[in-house]
Scaffold this active site. Sequence first.
Site, PDB file in Angstrom:
ATOM      1  N   PRO A  78       0.798  -1.223   0.000  1.00  0.00           N
ATOM      2  CA  PRO A  78       0.000   0.000   0.000  1.00  0.00           C
ATOM      3  C   PRO A  78       0.832   1.276   0.000  1.00  0.00           C
ATOM      4  O   PRO A  78       0.358   2.330  -0.423  1.00  0.00           O
ATOM      5  CB  PRO A  78      -0.820  -0.111   1.300  1.00  0.00           C
ATOM      6  CG  PRO A  78      -0.815  -1.556   1.644  1.00  0.00           C
ATOM      7  CD  PRO A  78       0.493  -2.086   1.160  1.00  0.00           C
ATOM      8  N   ARG A 108      -0.329  -7.340 -21.813  1.00  0.00           N
ATOM      9  CA  ARG A 108      -1.108  -6.983 -22.998  1.00  0.00           C
ATOM     10  C   ARG A 108      -0.393  -5.950 -23.868  1.00  0.00           C
ATOM     11  O   ARG A 108      -0.771  -5.731 -25.017  1.00  0.00           O
ATOM     12  CB  ARG A 108      -2.496  -6.483 -22.594  1.00  0.00           C
ATOM     13  CG  ARG A 108      -2.493  -5.188 -21.825  1.00  0.00           C
ATOM     14  CD  ARG A 108      -3.858  -4.902 -21.204  1.00  0.00           C
ATOM     15  NE  ARG A 108      -4.920  -4.960 -22.190  1.00  0.00           N
ATOM     16  CZ  ARG A 108      -5.238  -3.952 -23.006  1.00  0.00           C
ATOM     17  NH1 ARG A 108      -4.544  -2.829 -22.951  1.00  0.00           N
ATOM     18  NH2 ARG A 108      -6.221  -4.065 -23.869  1.00  0.00           N
ATOM     19  N   GLU A 131       1.035  -8.297   8.558  1.00  0.00           N
ATOM     20  CA  GLU A 131       1.146  -6.871   8.878  1.00  0.00           C
ATOM     21  C   GLU A 131       2.031  -6.118   7.892  1.00  0.00           C
ATOM     22  O   GLU A 131       1.833  -4.946   7.645  1.00  0.00           O
ATOM     23  CB  GLU A 131       1.715  -6.715  10.301  1.00  0.00           C
ATOM     24  CG  GLU A 131       1.794  -5.280  10.796  1.00  0.00           C
ATOM     25  CD  GLU A 131       0.426  -4.645  10.945  1.00  0.00           C
ATOM     26  OE1 GLU A 131       0.353  -3.399  10.935  1.00  0.00           O
ATOM     27  OE2 GLU A 131      -0.576  -5.384  11.055  1.00  0.00           O
ATOM     28  N   ASP A 175      -6.110   2.643 -25.931  1.00  0.00           N
ATOM     29  CA  ASP A 175      -6.782   2.432 -24.644  1.00  0.00           C
ATOM     30  C   ASP A 175      -6.807   3.705 -23.817  1.00  0.00           C
ATOM     31  O   ASP A 175      -5.969   4.595 -23.984  1.00  0.00           O
ATOM     32  CB  ASP A 175      -6.041   1.359 -23.834  1.00  0.00           C
ATOM     33  CG  ASP A 175      -6.387  -0.040 -24.304  1.00  0.00           C
ATOM     34  OD1 ASP A 175      -7.411  -0.204 -24.966  1.00  0.00           O
ATOM     35  OD2 ASP A 175      -5.608  -0.960 -24.003  1.00  0.00           O
TER      36      ASP A 175
END
Length: 254
Positions: free
Chosen positions: A97, A162, A124, A177
Amino acid sequence: MRVDVLTLFPEMFDGVFHSSILGKAQEKGIVSLKAINFRDYAGNKHGTVDDTPYGGGGGMVLKPEPIFRAVEDLLGDDEASSSVPGGHKPRIILMCPQGETFTQHKAEELAREEHLIFICGHYEGYDERIREHLVTDELSIGDYVLTGGEIPAMVVIDSITRLLPGVLGNEMSAVTDSFSTGLLEYPHYTRPVEFRGWKVPDILLSGHHANVATWRRKEAFRRTLLRRPDLLDVVELSPRDLKLLHEVKAELVD
């Protein structure tokens, strides 16, 4: 490209790696995808990969030894080849994160690499020495917390794969895209021409390629302005783009 994923749950990748675009890319020999259980590198009969944090606190922290051993085992010939001219060290990517937010630009950068190693954590967090002395990149797919790094790694790997030449049936698909051009993608339509009273825009049926291209560019600006105006702060705009953007803004005001 070679992609290795270090995880405690390699079975999570079975369906993803062998289905759809990723499965076809492997069949074509364009990419090699492998999930490795780093518990196999724990070094004791209990397969211990985590321990309580120094200083106290809740949760468990992933130990450095198993992950360092697993990465060093994967490096193998790559580590030796990196010492000779033209050799390339793999990028070692920690999914967490606290990492840099993953973007299409980052996907394009990583798609130029020959070997990527992803580390997926649980519990954790990671012993800080893994961040400081092993990884080259830390990535996050958004400002939220998941139970582990496996799903984020799948997202990043799919996004990168991709972009590799030969993976998509139409090479222009990745170029147009959303985010590849800095804007959100324009609307798409297909048959039938009319469905429940809703018609395909006439310009798309005109066969005039230049006008179609202009319409698509203008609609990309419209969609971006309405949904992600922040993207317009960083995208480079030509004089023609500025004219189209001004037209869109005027139409939205009207």
